[in-house]
Design an enzyme around this catalytic site. Structure first.
Site: not given
Length: 281
Positions: A127, A150
């Site tokens: 992306r 994360r």
């Protein structure tokens, strides 16, 4: 219906939450949005949170639980809710259980969206590469480096919740690598299986079965033939023929004449006896 959605960043929790909200008419409880709303409304809990957030510190669990408690008391939460982003730790889960117990509410399920972390990283890299090739600006928090951090935080802090809710038989795991439609279908299927929601079955047009149709046709035929039989008069008993009536007349005549002849013969005998007595005298 009361749910918790678990899953690492990029697993599609937000997308599935919105679909569940639309389908079942429940609300989404996001701790970040609730904190901002409480601060804007200047509630007692919101004012405490405002001072802490101004210093850049994390809001303690007891304040977050207080904000959730206030939100659950609002009318639109009566049909149910989805908690997204909370709890993140086992202590938060224990505090939430205590809050729901006090409010006499039951948590129906904890849905875990399980994904392949390597596949998630590849998605983000693809992306980002596409956005850069089109000259678009890439968000700071939407890079492979940020995702790796994360994911590490999720494994350390939130993943223990899977074991916590599994022990309490609340955990339902769904393959988050499927298409969005398939994930939605699977979530609704397992929620219906545990009785959290009623399954929606398409209404089929009511059609008469062959046996029922035959019975109806037979009933119509019987109904039609019934008036015809009712119209026909009952058969009268056959009248006796002429010969039978003549025989009956003759027998009755003989009986009457015989009854007349018998008294006359008796009188003649009595008269003969009287004449004999007179002759002797």
């Amino acid at each position: 219906m009361r749910l918790i959605l678990l899953g690492p960043p990029g697993s599609g929790k937000g997308t599935q939450a919105q679909r569940l909200i639309k389908r079942h008419g429940i609300i989404q409880l996001s701790t970040g949005e609730m904190l901002r709303a409480a601060v804007a409304a200047q509630t007692p809990v919101g004012l405490k949170a405002k001072d802490i957030m101004a210093t850049g510190s994390l809001v303690p669990d007891d304040l977050v639980i207080g904000i959730i408690s206030d939100r659950l008391d609002q009318p639109d939460a009566a049909k149910g809710f989805i908690l997204d982003g909370f709890p993140r730790t086992v202590p938060q889960a224990e505090a939430l259980d205590e809050l729901l117990r006090k409010k006499r509410l039951k948590l129906d399920a904890v849905v875990e969206l399980r994904v392949n972390e390597s596949a998630l990283l590849q998605r983000v890299e693809s992306r980002v590469a596409e956005m850069r090739s089109r000259g678009e600006e890439v968000r700071v928090d939407d890079t492979p480096e940020v995702l790796i951090k994360r994911l590490a935080y999720y494994r350390a802090q939130t993943e223990p919740l899977i074991h916590y809710y599994s022990e309490r038989r609340k955990l339902l795991t769904v393959d988050g690598m499927m298409t969005i439609e398939h994930v939605t279908h699977e979530i609704n299927r397992i929620l219906a299986a545990i009785g959290a929601v009623e399954p929606k079955t398409p209404k089929k047009p009511v059609t008469a079965k062959p046996a029922a149709r035959a019975a109806k046709r037979g009933g119509r035929k019987v109904a039609k033939s019934a008036p015809d039989t009712a119209k026909k008069p009952a058969k009268a008993r056959p009248k006796p023929g002429k010969k039978a009536s003549m025989r009956a007349g003759k027998s009755s005549l003989k009986a009457s004449t015989g009854a007349r002849k018998r008294p006359a013969a008796g009188l003649r005998k009595v008269a003969k006896k009287v004449t004999k007595r007179r002759a002797k005298a």
